[in-house]
Design a protein around this motif. Structure first.
Motif, PDB file in Angstrom:
ATOM      1  N   ARG A 162       0.817  -1.204   0.000  1.00  0.00           N
ATOM      2  CA  ARG A 162       0.000   0.000   0.000  1.00  0.00           C
ATOM      3  C   ARG A 162       0.853   1.258   0.000  1.00  0.00           C
ATOM      4  NH1 ARG A 162      -4.615  -1.600   4.546  1.00  0.00           N
ATOM      5  NH2 ARG A 162      -5.580  -3.294   3.364  1.00  0.00           N
ATOM      6  N   TRP A 163       2.151   1.096   0.124  1.00  0.00           N
ATOM      7  CA  TRP A 163       3.077   2.219   0.137  1.00  0.00           C
ATOM      8  C   TRP A 163       3.688   2.401  -1.246  1.00  0.00           C
ATOM      9  CZ3 TRP A 163       3.725   5.359   4.341  1.00  0.00           C
ATOM     10  CH2 TRP A 163       3.232   4.879   5.567  1.00  0.00           C
ATOM     11  N   ALA A 164       3.794   3.669  -1.673  1.00  0.00           N
ATOM     12  CA  ALA A 164       4.433   3.997  -2.944  1.00  0.00           C
ATOM     13  C   ALA A 164       5.294   5.247  -2.759  1.00  0.00           C
ATOM     14  CB  ALA A 164       3.391   4.224  -4.038  1.00  0.00           C
TER      15      ALA A 164
ATOM     16  N   PHE B 231       3.534   7.821  -0.480  1.00  0.00           N
ATOM     17  CA  PHE B 231       2.077   7.703  -0.495  1.00  0.00           C
ATOM     18  C   PHE B 231       1.658   6.424   0.232  1.00  0.00           C
ATOM     19  CE2 PHE B 231       3.703   9.546  -4.382  1.00  0.00           C
ATOM     20  CZ  PHE B 231       2.960  10.710  -4.550  1.00  0.00           C
ATOM     21  N   TRP B 232       0.491   6.486   0.882  1.00  0.00           N
ATOM     22  CA  TRP B 232      -0.123   5.295   1.460  1.00  0.00           C
ATOM     23  C   TRP B 232      -1.617   5.387   1.270  1.00  0.00           C
ATOM     24  CZ3 TRP B 232      -3.893   4.426   5.063  1.00  0.00           C
ATOM     25  CH2 TRP B 232      -4.034   3.093   5.494  1.00  0.00           C
ATOM     26  N   SER B 233      -2.254   4.283   0.935  1.00  0.00           N
ATOM     27  CA  SER B 233      -3.700   4.266   0.784  1.00  0.00           C
ATOM     28  C   SER B 233      -4.193   2.842   0.974  1.00  0.00           C
ATOM     29  CB  SER B 233      -4.122   4.798  -0.588  1.00  0.00           C
ATOM     30  OG  SER B 233      -3.630   3.956  -1.612  1.00  0.00           O
ATOM     31  N   ASP B 234      -5.486   2.713   1.351  1.00  0.00           N
ATOM     32  CA  ASP B 234      -6.112   1.409   1.444  1.00  0.00           C
ATOM     33  C   ASP B 234      -7.377   1.415   0.597  1.00  0.00           C
ATOM     34  OD1 ASP B 234      -7.989   2.838   2.843  1.00  0.00           O
ATOM     35  OD2 ASP B 234      -7.537   1.938   4.793  1.00  0.00           O
ATOM     36  N   ASN B 235      -8.143   0.365   0.669  1.00  0.00           N
ATOM     37  CA  ASN B 235      -9.320   0.251  -0.179  1.00  0.00           C
ATOM     38  C   ASN B 235     -10.567   0.854   0.437  1.00  0.00           C
ATOM     39  OD1 ASN B 235      -9.731  -1.568   1.847  1.00  0.00           O
ATOM     40  ND2 ASN B 235      -9.724  -3.400   0.525  1.00  0.00           N
TER      41      ASN B 235
END
Length: 336
Positions: free
Chosen positions: A17-19, A55-59
């Protein structure tokens, strides 16, 4: 001139989830005296810049952005080697800049229709300016933080309304090492609310109100209103208007050229107050899109630099910052 720029982005690891992304650049330009009069027409500079981001994100809609950046630049102008100004002397112009900034932007979905957002930024800016025989070193540190609660309909329709309520804090610390009369620290806390509502399928409005308190400008209320009219699927009209303010400062376009040494200490100045409005029309015709805008603004107490009459203070600085006696008005059009 020579420019070298590199960019890279990707995931920190597969299925993560990390970019990240990284932008880096090195730039150099030679100083040029194009007309041979001994004065630099094109300044020379050497600059290094670096901008990493994570960046970090989840669904679920929760996300986070962290970023940092730095710029190191030395810029040189004035008379070229062997060149003289009409009075027969050399005149140096140089500007060295060191800049570092940090930023964060995140949001967390609390429940369907409820989102908590957070934004923040910090900046450290140091510069050394050489104007003739005068050297000025200045440091500016600014900070910004904002937290907001956003409410939207979990199942949006054309009737869906949304609102935002939040608080913010802006800070600025200015230190001019060689002209200490301009040192200052400003803190401006504020609160705001925004409400977006559709009245019909063809009319939607957005209303916001912000309340700020500055130790230099006092307490100021700034409302804004925008109305969007969809005449048909290919044509829309937006009318917007609002107000704003800016605290008194000696850092103006004119003093960026002269430096602060020839400027008198700030007196009893009033904050700039602005009112603005715009009318925008957007249309789609076949394969073309038309955007036409008419805009106007009026600023009360606009800051400007004026010369001090020699008879008033023959030994003091020759320039001072004052409020304009009449409003400053701007209007124009744009067409794409």
């Amino acid at each position: 001139a020579t420019d070298l720029v590199g960019f890279s982005s990707g995931s920190l690891r597969p299925d993560s989830r990390w970019a990240y992304s990284v932008l880096a650049g090195g730039h150099r330009q030679q100083r040029q005296d194009l007309d041979g009069d001994g004065w630099t027409n094109l300044p020379g500079y050497r600059r290094l810049a670096l901008r990493p981001r994570i960046f970090w994100s989840d669904n679920t809609g929760t996300s986070l952005l962290l970023t940092a950046g730095t710029t190191l630049e030395n810029r040189e102008g004035g008379t070229v080697p062997g060149g003289l100004i009409p009075s027969g002397f050399r005149f140096a112009e140089a500007l060295d800049t060191r800049r570092l900034d940090l930023g964060v932007n995140g949001q967390r979905v609390l429940s369907p229709g409820w989102t908590l957002s957070l934004r923040g930024a910090a900046l450290h800016h140091f510069q050394r300016q050489q104007i003739g025989d005068v050297s000025e070193r200045g440091r500016t540190r600014t900070g910004f933080a904002e937290v907001a609660l956003v409410r939207t309909d979990a199942s949006p329709t054309w009737r869906s309304a949304s609102w935002v309520i939040g608080a913010a804090l802006d800070t600025e610390g200015l230190r001019v090492f060689d002209v200490s009369r301009f040192d200052r620290t400003v803190a401006t806390p504020g609160a705001f609310v925004q409400y977006d509502r559709p009245f019909t399928r063809w009319l939607r409005t957005s209303t916001s109100v912000r309340l700020d308190h500055s130790n230099l400008a006092g307490t100021i209320l700034s409302p804004r209103l925008s109305a969007l009219v969809k005449v048909n699927p290919q044509l829309s009209v937006r009318l917007s208007g609002g107000t704003g303010f800016a605290a008194p400062t000696a850092r103006l376009e004119e003093t960026a050229v002269t430096g602060l040494s020839p400027v008198a200490a700030l007196g009893d100045l009033r904050a700039e107050r602005a009112r603005s409005a715009s009318l925008a029309v957007t249309g789609r015709f076949g394969g073309f899109e038309l955007d036409a805008t008419v805009f106007g603004s009026e600023i009360d107490h606009a800051l400007q630099v004026m010369q001090v009459h020699p008879g008033l203070d023959p030994f003091g600085p020759p320039l001072r910052v004052v409020n304009a006696l009449t409003p400053t008005r701007t209007w124009g059009t744009e067409l794409f």
